[in-house]
Design a protein around this motif. Structure first.
Motif, PDB file in Angstrom:
ATOM      1  N   MET A   1      30.617 -21.010  16.303  1.00  0.00           N
ATOM      2  CA  MET A   1      29.271 -20.717  15.828  1.00  0.00           C
ATOM      3  C   MET A   1      28.940 -19.269  16.181  1.00  0.00           C
ATOM      4  N   ASP A   2      28.585 -18.487  15.175  1.00  0.00           N
ATOM      5  CA  ASP A   2      28.224 -17.090  15.363  1.00  0.00           C
ATOM      6  C   ASP A   2      26.715 -17.006  15.624  1.00  0.00           C
ATOM      7  N   ILE A   3      26.361 -16.856  16.897  1.00  0.00           N
ATOM      8  CA  ILE A   3      24.954 -16.852  17.314  1.00  0.00           C
ATOM      9  C   ILE A   3      24.196 -15.692  16.662  1.00  0.00           C
ATOM     10  N   LYS A   4      24.817 -14.521  16.642  1.00  0.00           N
ATOM     11  CA  LYS A   4      24.132 -13.351  16.075  1.00  0.00           C
ATOM     12  C   LYS A   4      23.774 -13.578  14.609  1.00  0.00           C
ATOM     13  N   LYS A   5      24.718 -14.126  13.849  1.00  0.00           N
ATOM     14  CA  LYS A   5      24.465 -14.387  12.434  1.00  0.00           C
ATOM     15  C   LYS A   5      23.376 -15.448  12.284  1.00  0.00           C
ATOM     16  N   MET A   6      23.422 -16.468  13.128  1.00  0.00           N
ATOM     17  CA  MET A   6      22.427 -17.528  13.069  1.00  0.00           C
ATOM     18  C   MET A   6      21.036 -16.972  13.366  1.00  0.00           C
ATOM     19  N   ILE A   7      20.946 -16.093  14.358  1.00  0.00           N
ATOM     20  CA  ILE A   7      19.658 -15.478  14.706  1.00  0.00           C
ATOM     21  C   ILE A   7      19.130 -14.673  13.532  1.00  0.00           C
ATOM     22  N   GLU A   8      19.989 -13.884  12.897  1.00  0.00           N
ATOM     23  CA  GLU A   8      19.577 -13.075  11.741  1.00  0.00           C
ATOM     24  C   GLU A   8      19.022 -13.964  10.632  1.00  0.00           C
ATOM     25  N   GLU A   9      19.716 -15.052  10.346  1.00  0.00           N
ATOM     26  CA  GLU A   9      19.277 -15.962   9.284  1.00  0.00           C
ATOM     27  C   GLU A   9      17.954 -16.634   9.636  1.00  0.00           C
ATOM     28  N   LEU A  10      17.820 -17.048  10.888  1.00  0.00           N
ATOM     29  CA  LEU A  10      16.585 -17.701  11.313  1.00  0.00           C
ATOM     30  C   LEU A  10      15.407 -16.735  11.303  1.00  0.00           C
ATOM     31  N   VAL A  11      15.629 -15.518  11.763  1.00  0.00           N
ATOM     32  CA  VAL A  11      14.565 -14.506  11.755  1.00  0.00           C
ATOM     33  C   VAL A  11      14.093 -14.273  10.328  1.00  0.00           C
ATOM     34  N   GLU A  12      15.031 -14.201   9.398  1.00  0.00           N
ATOM     35  CA  GLU A  12      14.663 -13.988   8.000  1.00  0.00           C
ATOM     36  C   GLU A  12      13.791 -15.133   7.491  1.00  0.00           C
ATOM     37  N   LYS A  13      14.177 -16.371   7.790  1.00  0.00           N
ATOM     38  CA  LYS A  13      13.389 -17.534   7.371  1.00  0.00           C
ATOM     39  C   LYS A  13      12.003 -17.516   8.005  1.00  0.00           C
ATOM     40  N   ILE A  14      11.950 -17.176   9.285  1.00  0.00           N
ATOM     41  CA  ILE A  14      10.679 -17.172  10.013  1.00  0.00           C
ATOM     42  C   ILE A  14       9.756 -16.079   9.485  1.00  0.00           C
ATOM     43  N   GLN A  15      10.302 -14.910   9.210  1.00  0.00           N
ATOM     44  CA  GLN A  15       9.477 -13.804   8.733  1.00  0.00           C
ATOM     45  C   GLN A  15       8.974 -14.017   7.313  1.00  0.00           C
ATOM     46  N   LYS A  16       9.717 -14.757   6.499  1.00  0.00           N
ATOM     47  CA  LYS A  16       9.325 -14.983   5.105  1.00  0.00           C
ATOM     48  C   LYS A  16       8.126 -15.911   4.971  1.00  0.00           C
ATOM     49  N   ASP A  17       7.952 -16.808   5.915  1.00  0.00           N
ATOM     50  CA  ASP A  17       6.949 -17.864   5.770  1.00  0.00           C
ATOM     51  C   ASP A  17       5.976 -17.850   6.950  1.00  0.00           C
ATOM     52  N   PRO A  18       4.713 -17.462   6.711  1.00  0.00           N
ATOM     53  CA  PRO A  18       3.726 -17.408   7.800  1.00  0.00           C
ATOM     54  C   PRO A  18       3.534 -18.749   8.508  1.00  0.00           C
ATOM     55  N   ASP A  19       3.673 -19.855   7.774  1.00  0.00           N
ATOM     56  CA  ASP A  19       3.536 -21.171   8.406  1.00  0.00           C
ATOM     57  C   ASP A  19       4.671 -21.434   9.387  1.00  0.00           C
ATOM     58  N   VAL A  20       5.878 -21.038   9.010  1.00  0.00           N
ATOM     59  CA  VAL A  20       7.030 -21.219   9.897  1.00  0.00           C
ATOM     60  C   VAL A  20       6.868 -20.318  11.123  1.00  0.00           C
ATOM     61  N   LEU A  21       6.382 -19.096  10.928  1.00  0.00           N
ATOM     62  CA  LEU A  21       6.154 -18.194  12.053  1.00  0.00           C
ATOM     63  C   LEU A  21       5.138 -18.797  13.021  1.00  0.00           C
ATOM     64  N   LYS A  22       4.084 -19.366  12.472  1.00  0.00           N
ATOM     65  CA  LYS A  22       3.068 -19.997  13.315  1.00  0.00           C
ATOM     66  C   LYS A  22       3.670 -21.158  14.102  1.00  0.00           C
ATOM     67  N   LYS A  23       4.452 -21.989  13.427  1.00  0.00           N
ATOM     68  CA  LYS A  23       5.100 -23.119  14.104  1.00  0.00           C
ATOM     69  C   LYS A  23       6.070 -22.637  15.177  1.00  0.00           C
ATOM     70  N   PHE A  24       6.804 -21.557  14.881  1.00  0.00           N
ATOM     71  CA  PHE A  24       7.742 -21.007  15.866  1.00  0.00           C
ATOM     72  C   PHE A  24       6.995 -20.524  17.097  1.00  0.00           C
ATOM     73  N   ASN A  25       5.877 -19.852  16.883  1.00  0.00           N
ATOM     74  CA  ASN A  25       5.094 -19.349  18.015  1.00  0.00           C
ATOM     75  C   ASN A  25       4.474 -20.484  18.830  1.00  0.00           C
ATOM     76  N   GLU A  26       4.108 -21.570  18.169  1.00  0.00           N
ATOM     77  CA  GLU A  26       3.492 -22.703  18.865  1.00  0.00           C
ATOM     78  C   GLU A  26       4.518 -23.564  19.600  1.00  0.00           C
ATOM     79  N   ASN A  27       5.647 -23.835  18.957  1.00  0.00           N
ATOM     80  CA  ASN A  27       6.659 -24.703  19.558  1.00  0.00           C
ATOM     81  C   ASN A  27       8.032 -24.288  19.025  1.00  0.00           C
ATOM     82  N   PRO A  28       8.632 -23.266  19.632  1.00  0.00           N
ATOM     83  CA  PRO A  28       9.887 -22.735  19.096  1.00  0.00           C
ATOM     84  C   PRO A  28      11.030 -23.748  19.055  1.00  0.00           C
ATOM     85  N   VAL A  29      11.119 -24.618  20.032  1.00  0.00           N
ATOM     86  CA  VAL A  29      12.222 -25.590  20.069  1.00  0.00           C
ATOM     87  C   VAL A  29      12.134 -26.526  18.864  1.00  0.00           C
ATOM     88  N   ALA A  30      10.974 -27.114  18.647  1.00  0.00           N
ATOM     89  CA  ALA A  30      10.800 -28.043  17.531  1.00  0.00           C
ATOM     90  C   ALA A  30      11.014 -27.326  16.196  1.00  0.00           C
TER      91      ALA A  30
END
Length: 75
Positions: free
Chosen positions: A1-30
């Motif tokens: 598993m390439d952690i760096k690539k996974m982080i890049e992909e997740l950051v892109e998903k989180i930045q694209k969607d304000p609702d996902v960003l809000k959820k990440f800030n509230e409960n990142p694990v979930a």
């Protein structure tokens, strides 16, 4: 598993969607477990969270610094 690539992909998903960003800030694990559709060990989830937070912060700082260039006639 390439952690760096996974982080890049997740950051892109989180930045694209304000609702996902809000959820990440509230409960990142979930939020990550939902985005990945997998239940990871806490140790791996924490590494991902730390990497994502660092990347989000760096991107935000880059945007701010880029905007400051306009103050000095640079673009």
């Amino acid at each position: 598993m390439d952690i760096k690539k996974m982080i890049e992909e997740l950051v892109e998903k989180i930045q694209k969607d304000p609702d996902v960003l809000k959820k990440f800030n509230e409960n990142p694990v979930a939020c990550l477990e939902k985005l990945l559709d997998v239940d990871l060990p806490d140790e791996q989830v924490e590494k991902l969270i730390d990497g994502i937070k660092a990347k989000l912060t760096l991107d935000k700082v880059g945007d701010i610094l880029g905007g400051l260039g306009g103050l000095f006639g640079k673009k």
